[in-house]
Design a protein around this motif. Structure first.
Motif, PDB file in Angstrom:
ATOM      1  N   TYR A  81       5.610  17.207  -1.325  1.00 39.73           N
ATOM      2  CA  TYR A  81       5.302  15.564  -0.725  1.00 39.73           C
ATOM      3  C   TYR A  81       6.157  14.663  -1.661  1.00 39.73           C
ATOM      4  O   TYR A  81       5.807  13.444  -1.824  1.00 39.73           O
ATOM      5  N   SER A  82       7.507  15.217  -1.898  1.00 38.53           N
ATOM      6  CA  SER A  82       8.293  14.955  -2.182  1.00 38.53           C
ATOM      7  C   SER A  82       9.630  14.966  -1.678  1.00 38.53           C
ATOM      8  O   SER A  82       9.944  16.541  -2.485  1.00 38.53           O
ATOM      9  N   HIS A  83      10.676  14.514  -1.697  1.00 41.61           N
ATOM     10  CA  HIS A  83      12.480  15.764  -1.202  1.00 41.61           C
ATOM     11  C   HIS A  83      13.026  15.671  -2.591  1.00 41.61           C
ATOM     12  O   HIS A  83      13.655  16.789  -2.354  1.00 41.61           O
ATOM     13  N   GLU A  84      12.729  14.881  -3.261  1.00 40.56           N
ATOM     14  CA  GLU A  84      13.225  15.485  -5.020  1.00 40.56           C
ATOM     15  C   GLU A  84      12.788  16.318  -5.366  1.00 40.56           C
ATOM     16  O   GLU A  84      13.571  17.303  -6.138  1.00 40.56           O
ATOM     17  N   ARG A  85      11.593  16.249  -5.789  1.00 46.02           N
ATOM     18  CA  ARG A  85      10.484  17.779  -5.949  1.00 46.02           C
ATOM     19  C   ARG A  85      11.199  19.322  -5.500  1.00 46.02           C
ATOM     20  O   ARG A  85      10.913  20.135  -5.663  1.00 46.02           O
ATOM     21  N   SER A  86      11.209  18.745  -3.832  1.00 44.16           N
ATOM     22  CA  SER A  86      12.274  19.684  -3.345  1.00 44.16           C
ATOM     23  C   SER A  86      13.162  20.608  -3.766  1.00 44.16           C
ATOM     24  O   SER A  86      13.161  21.668  -4.141  1.00 44.16           O
ATOM     25  N   LEU A  87      13.930  19.989  -4.143  1.00 41.76           N
ATOM     26  CA  LEU A  87      15.294  20.110  -4.534  1.00 41.76           C
ATOM     27  C   LEU A  87      15.206  20.357  -5.824  1.00 41.76           C
ATOM     28  O   LEU A  87      15.299  20.822  -6.327  1.00 41.76           O
ATOM     29  N   SER A  88      14.231  20.201  -7.065  1.00 45.32           N
ATOM     30  CA  SER A  88      14.254  20.406  -7.796  1.00 45.32           C
ATOM     31  C   SER A  88      13.384  22.038  -8.190  1.00 45.32           C
ATOM     32  O   SER A  88      14.107  22.381  -9.093  1.00 45.32           O
ATOM     33  N   ALA A  89      12.318  22.187  -6.940  1.00 43.46           N
ATOM     34  CA  ALA A  89      12.378  23.364  -7.458  1.00 43.46           C
ATOM     35  C   ALA A  89      13.693  24.656  -6.383  1.00 43.46           C
ATOM     36  O   ALA A  89      13.380  25.225  -7.413  1.00 43.46           O
ATOM     37  N   VAL A  90      14.257  24.431  -6.402  1.00 42.05           N
ATOM     38  CA  VAL A  90      15.512  25.427  -5.778  1.00 42.05           C
ATOM     39  C   VAL A  90      16.494  25.070  -7.391  1.00 42.05           C
ATOM     40  O   VAL A  90      16.968  26.124  -7.788  1.00 42.05           O
ATOM     41  N   ILE A 122       0.462  -1.436   0.061  1.00 43.52           N
ATOM     42  CA  ILE A 122      -0.379  -0.277   0.359  1.00 43.52           C
ATOM     43  C   ILE A 122       1.546   1.374  -0.481  1.00 43.52           C
ATOM     44  O   ILE A 122       1.431   1.202   0.959  1.00 43.52           O
ATOM     45  N   GLN A 123       0.911   2.195  -0.676  1.00 45.53           N
ATOM     46  CA  GLN A 123       1.036   3.475  -1.199  1.00 45.53           C
ATOM     47  C   GLN A 123       0.427   4.575  -0.625  1.00 45.53           C
ATOM     48  O   GLN A 123      -0.316   4.837  -1.224  1.00 45.53           O
ATOM     49  N   ARG A 124       1.160   5.712   0.090  1.00 42.17           N
ATOM     50  CA  ARG A 124       0.116   6.525   0.355  1.00 42.17           C
ATOM     51  C   ARG A 124       1.125   7.971   0.362  1.00 42.17           C
ATOM     52  O   ARG A 124       2.514   7.256   0.509  1.00 42.17           O
ATOM     53  N   ARG A 125       0.633   9.032  -0.225  1.00 44.31           N
ATOM     54  CA  ARG A 125       1.550  10.145  -0.063  1.00 44.31           C
ATOM     55  C   ARG A 125       1.737  10.658   1.083  1.00 44.31           C
ATOM     56  O   ARG A 125       3.224  11.001   1.223  1.00 44.31           O
ATOM     57  N   SER A 126       0.892  11.299   1.792  1.00 44.47           N
ATOM     58  CA  SER A 126       1.038  12.579   3.051  1.00 44.47           C
ATOM     59  C   SER A 126       1.458  11.143   4.075  1.00 44.47           C
ATOM     60  O   SER A 126       0.878  10.088   4.270  1.00 44.47           O
ATOM     61  N   TYR A 127       2.494  12.099   4.751  1.00 45.07           N
ATOM     62  CA  TYR A 127       2.389  10.975   6.417  1.00 45.07           C
ATOM     63  C   TYR A 127       0.864  11.299   7.226  1.00 45.07           C
ATOM     64  O   TYR A 127       0.929   9.501   7.706  1.00 45.07           O
ATOM     65  N   ASN A 128       0.270  11.692   7.161  1.00 42.17           N
ATOM     66  CA  ASN A 128      -1.201  11.455   7.748  1.00 42.17           C
ATOM     67  C   ASN A 128      -2.081  10.015   7.390  1.00 42.17           C
ATOM     68  O   ASN A 128      -2.388  10.142   7.841  1.00 42.17           O
ATOM     69  N   GLU A 129      -1.761   9.941   6.084  1.00 39.43           N
ATOM     70  CA  GLU A 129      -2.426   8.945   5.329  1.00 39.43           C
ATOM     71  C   GLU A 129      -2.204   7.429   5.957  1.00 39.43           C
ATOM     72  O   GLU A 129      -2.587   6.556   6.067  1.00 39.43           O
ATOM     73  N   ILE A 130      -0.760   7.372   5.955  1.00 37.53           N
ATOM     74  CA  ILE A 130       0.063   5.617   6.355  1.00 37.53           C
ATOM     75  C   ILE A 130      -0.159   5.919   7.684  1.00 37.53           C
ATOM     76  O   ILE A 130      -0.760   4.870   8.192  1.00 37.53           O
ATOM     77  N   SER A 131      -0.142   7.292   8.441  1.00 42.40           N
ATOM     78  CA  SER A 131      -0.132   6.847   9.982  1.00 42.40           C
ATOM     79  C   SER A 131      -1.342   6.554  10.257  1.00 42.40           C
ATOM     80  O   SER A 131      -1.077   5.974  11.231  1.00 42.40           O
ATOM     81  N   ASN A 132      -2.332   6.814   9.434  1.00 38.82           N
ATOM     82  CA  ASN A 132      -4.446   6.926  10.393  1.00 38.82           C
ATOM     83  C   ASN A 132      -3.638   4.857   9.695  1.00 38.82           C
ATOM     84  O   ASN A 132      -4.982   4.278  10.097  1.00 38.82           O
TER      85      ASN A 132
END
Length: 303
Positions: free
Chosen positions: A196-205, A87-97
């Motif tokens: 919701y992606s560390h790689e996308r955050s780096l790409s944004a910089v 099961i794959q979820r994007r946000s931390y809240n979703e996977i925690s719940n």
């Protein structure tokens, strides 16, 4: 008239037969369906096992790593002699719940999610990921070399990318740092976005979409290995305290025997030749025994 009435039933029968005959060529009865019906035998009941459900929210690119996580799920399922579902979820809240509400049996839980939700109950830690020779990682604030920024103070009024509001490395440590400076994260920056992606955050910089980003040190180090030219134009202007990498957690109400089997499977996974490629693909050296002290550095943030 009597003869006519006798002819009509015969014609109707012939018509019906012709109509049925035209349908028989296109309609087939699949008797194999009956073979699939459940029986009441004890053997069949034993064969019907509920699937073991493994949930993930990867710090690395889920597109590139999903095949490796599937291998881990299948490995655990094979050990338990049960089918496995990833099961794959994007946000931390979703996977925690999912874990709290019983929607998953095992999760590779992000550190921030574990710290935020551990008091809610429903799950417990059994292992920790060791990456690049250490069970610890950091949160980085990253900007371009050309920006001229050197500390978090320089980012006042600037645009920043975050991973997830429950991510330690991708948000919470920045919030804590600003609180120590007497600032509010919601008003300090000019604009902030969640990728919701560390790689996308780096790409944004890298693409100058934002002025800086808060990212996981493991992702930054992975990029250093895979794309050293891109990393050369970035610099770290802020760094968090060290804390444990994302733990493996299991549902608390699983049977004790299953808990022990799952725990042993993770702790010995690096010894299995069939799993070495999967672990290497995820930059996981091995799974080591869970220790709550890895996560105590953030105790004050668990509110």
């Amino acid at each position: 008239m009597g003869k006519l009435f006798k002819v009509i039933p015969v014609l109707l029968i012939i018509t019906l037969l012709i109509g049925c005959g035209s349908n028989l060529s296109t309609y087939k009865i699949d008797f194999s369906e009956y073979e699939k019906q459940p029986t009441d035998s004890k053997e069949d009941k034993q064969d019907k096992q509920d699937p073991i459900r493994l949930a993930i929210s990867s710090v690395l690119s889920p597109t590139d790593t999903i095949i490796y996580y599937r291998k881990i799920a299948n490995f655990i399922g094979k050990k338990l002699k049960r089918p496995a579902i990833l099961i794959q979820r994007r946000s931390y809240n979703e996977i925690s719940n999912l874990m709290i509400n019983g929607g998953a049996d095992i999760a590779l839980l992000p550190t921030g999610a574990y710290i935020t939700y551990r008091e809610n109950g429903g799950f417990e830690g059994i292992a920790t990921q060791e990456r690049f020779g250490s069970p610890y990682y950091y949160g980085y604030i990253v900007a371009s070399v050309e920006s001229g920024f050197s500390t978090i103070d320089d980012l006042e009024g600037k645009d920043v990318a975050f991973y997830d509001p429950s991510s330690y490395s991708g948000y919470l440590f920045v919030e804590e740092e600003l609180e120590n400076l007497g600032e509010d994260i919601k008003s300090f920056f000019g604009r902030h976005v969640y990728t919701y992606s560390h790689e996308r955050s780096l790409s944004a910089v890298l693409n100058n979409t934002v002025d800086a980003a808060a990212v996981n040190s493991l992702v930054f180090e992975t990029m250093e290995r895979e794309n050293p030219k891109e990393v050369k134009i970035l610099k770290i202007i802020g760094k968090s305290m060290p804390l444990g990498t994302g733990p493996v957690v299991i549902r608390s109400n699983l049977a004790k025997e299953e808990k022990e089997m799952i725990k042993a499977s993770f702790l010995t996974m690096h010894e299995q030749d069939s799993m070495k490629i999967a672990l290497q693909g995820l930059y996981i050296d091995r799974f080591i025994p869970f220790d709550s002290e890895y996560y105590e550095v953030l105790y004050e943030m668990d509110k």
